[in-house]
Enzyme design. Structure first.
Site, PDB file in Angstrom:
ATOM      1  N   PHE A  49       0.828  -1.196   0.000  1.00  0.00           N
ATOM      2  CA  PHE A  49       0.000   0.000   0.000  1.00  0.00           C
ATOM      3  C   PHE A  49       0.865   1.250   0.000  1.00  0.00           C
ATOM      4  O   PHE A  49       1.995   1.234   0.494  1.00  0.00           O
ATOM      5  CB  PHE A  49      -0.916   0.016   1.231  1.00  0.00           C
ATOM      6  CG  PHE A  49      -1.820  -1.183   1.320  1.00  0.00           C
ATOM      7  CD1 PHE A  49      -3.043  -1.198   0.679  1.00  0.00           C
ATOM      8  CD2 PHE A  49      -1.433  -2.308   2.034  1.00  0.00           C
ATOM      9  CE1 PHE A  49      -3.872  -2.306   0.753  1.00  0.00           C
ATOM     10  CE2 PHE A  49      -2.264  -3.416   2.129  1.00  0.00           C
ATOM     11  CZ  PHE A  49      -3.486  -3.419   1.472  1.00  0.00           C
ATOM     12  N   GLU A  50       0.304   2.335  -0.502  1.00  0.00           N
ATOM     13  CA  GLU A  50       1.070   3.571  -0.572  1.00  0.00           C
ATOM     14  C   GLU A  50       1.449   4.105   0.810  1.00  0.00           C
ATOM     15  O   GLU A  50       2.389   4.889   0.940  1.00  0.00           O
ATOM     16  CB  GLU A  50       0.308   4.639  -1.347  1.00  0.00           C
ATOM     17  CG  GLU A  50      -0.996   5.073  -0.730  1.00  0.00           C
ATOM     18  CD  GLU A  50      -1.717   6.092  -1.595  1.00  0.00           C
ATOM     19  OE1 GLU A  50      -1.441   7.284  -1.430  1.00  0.00           O
ATOM     20  OE2 GLU A  50      -2.542   5.692  -2.442  1.00  0.00           O
ATOM     21  N   THR A  51       0.732   3.676   1.840  1.00  0.00           N
ATOM     22  CA  THR A  51       1.087   4.090   3.199  1.00  0.00           C
ATOM     23  C   THR A  51       2.274   3.316   3.753  1.00  0.00           C
ATOM     24  O   THR A  51       2.730   3.601   4.859  1.00  0.00           O
ATOM     25  CB  THR A  51      -0.125   3.924   4.130  1.00  0.00           C
ATOM     26  OG1 THR A  51      -0.756   2.664   3.874  1.00  0.00           O
ATOM     27  CG2 THR A  51      -1.129   5.035   3.923  1.00  0.00           C
ATOM     28  N   GLY A  52       2.776   2.319   3.011  1.00  0.00           N
ATOM     29  CA  GLY A  52       4.038   1.675   3.376  1.00  0.00           C
ATOM     30  C   GLY A  52       3.961   0.253   3.875  1.00  0.00           C
ATOM     31  O   GLY A  52       4.992  -0.382   4.064  1.00  0.00           O
TER      32      GLY A  52
END
Length: 253
Positions: A49-52
Site C-alpha cells: 500500500f502507498e502508506t508503506g
C-alpha cells in the site's frame, strides 16, 4: 451459483494477478480483488500500500489505505516514500502491478480522474490524481476498473490525469516514460485488453447476459470485437472464498 456484477468484476481482476506479482492497490474493489487473488490463484503474490505496509496478513478487509488493519502482521511497515520508490524501481519492481479507477478512459487507456468539462470551469471536479499518475507512469502493468457507460468511454478525455499508452506505439517512451501501461480494463459488462502493436483497446471477454454489441453501444469509440469470447463466470470456490474469507461482512461487495 448466482453472483453480482461487482463479484464478477472482482474475480475477473483477481484472475489477472499472477503468482509472483507485487500488487500496488488502493481501497474498495481493487483491494478486494488483490485479496481474492492471494487466496484463490496467486498465493505467492504480495500486496503493498502507498502508506508503506508490505505483505500484510489482511485478516479483515481494511476500509482505507490508512486503516491500521493494513499494517497488521505486515512483513514491513515503512512509509509513502519507500512505497513509491519500490513502485518506481524497475530492478526490484518489474513484477509490480497497479490497480486504478477513473471517471473516463480513452481507447489508449489514458485516464481522467480530475474533472468533467473545462478544467477552469468544470461541470464536476473530482479528487484528482492522488498517486494514480505515478502508478500509471511507472509500473509495468495496470488494471483499470470502470463502470461501463458511454460517458466514461469518450473519444477524447476532458482532462488527462494519468497516462496509458498516450497516442499509440512508442508514445510513452517519447514522453520520457518507462515502457508499460494498462493491460486490461475491467468493467461491469466485460474485459478489454490492449493490442500489442497498435496499443488500442479491444474487447477480450463479455460476461454472461451481455453481448459485444451491447458493450459497443455503451462506448463513444469503437473497439475490435473479433477476438471477444464469453468470459467464464465465477466458480463456486471463487465465490465462496470471496464471500466467506475476503469480504464476509459485505463491506465492499
Amino acid at each position: 451459483m448466482e453472483y453480482t456484477l461487482k463479484e464478477m468484476m472482482t474475480i475477473m481482476a483477481a484472475r489477472e494477478i499472477k503468482n509472483d506479482d507485487i500488487v500496488f492497490c488502493g481501497t474498495g474493489i481493487s483491494m478486494v480483488a488483490a485479496m481474492a487473488a492471494k487466496q484463490i490463484n496467486a498465493p505467492e503474490s504480495t500486496i503493498f500500500f502507498e502508506t508503506g505496509a508490505i505483505d500484510s496478513k489482511l485478516d479483515e478487509i481494511p476500509m482505507a489505505v490508512g486503516d491500521p488493519r493494513v499494517m497488521y502482521g505486515a512483513a514491513s511497515n515503512s512509509g509513502l516514500l519507500e512505497a513509491f520508490a519500490t513502485m518506481q524501481n524497475r530492478s526490484t519492481g518489474k513484477h509490480v502491478i497497479g490497480i486504478l479507477g477513473a471517471a473516463q478512459v480513452d481507447k489508449f487507456g489514458n485516464l481522467n480522474s480530475t474533472c468533467i468539462g473545462d478544467y477552469f470551469q468544470p461541470e464536476i471536479r473530482f479528487s484528482g490524481s492522488g498517486g494514480g499518475c505515478d502508478v500509471a507512469s511507472f509500473v509495468p502493468r495496470c488494471l483499470i476498473f470502470m463502470q461501463h457507460e458511454k460517458r466514461k468511454f469518450p473519444i477524447t478525455l476532458d482532462y488527462l490525469t494519468s497516462p496509458g499508452h498516450l497516442d499509440g506505439p512508442g508514445a510513452r517512451e517519447r514522453a520520457g516514460l518507462l515502457p508499460g501501461g494498462p493491460t486490461a480494463v475491467i468493467t461491469n459488462l466485460g474485459v478489454m485488453y490492449f493490442d500489442e502493436k497498435t496499443k488500442e483497446m479491444y474487447l477480450a471477454g463479455y460476461y454472461p447476459g451481455t453481448s459485444p454489441q451491447q458493450i459497443l453501444e455503451n462506448m463513444e469509440f469503437s473497439v475490435d470485437i473479433s477476438r471477444a469470447v464469453a468470459a467464464e463466470p465465477p466458480t463456486e470456490r471463487e465465490l465462496r472464498i470471496l464471500r466467506e474469507k475476503v469480504d464476509p461482512h459485505r463491506l465492499v461487495l
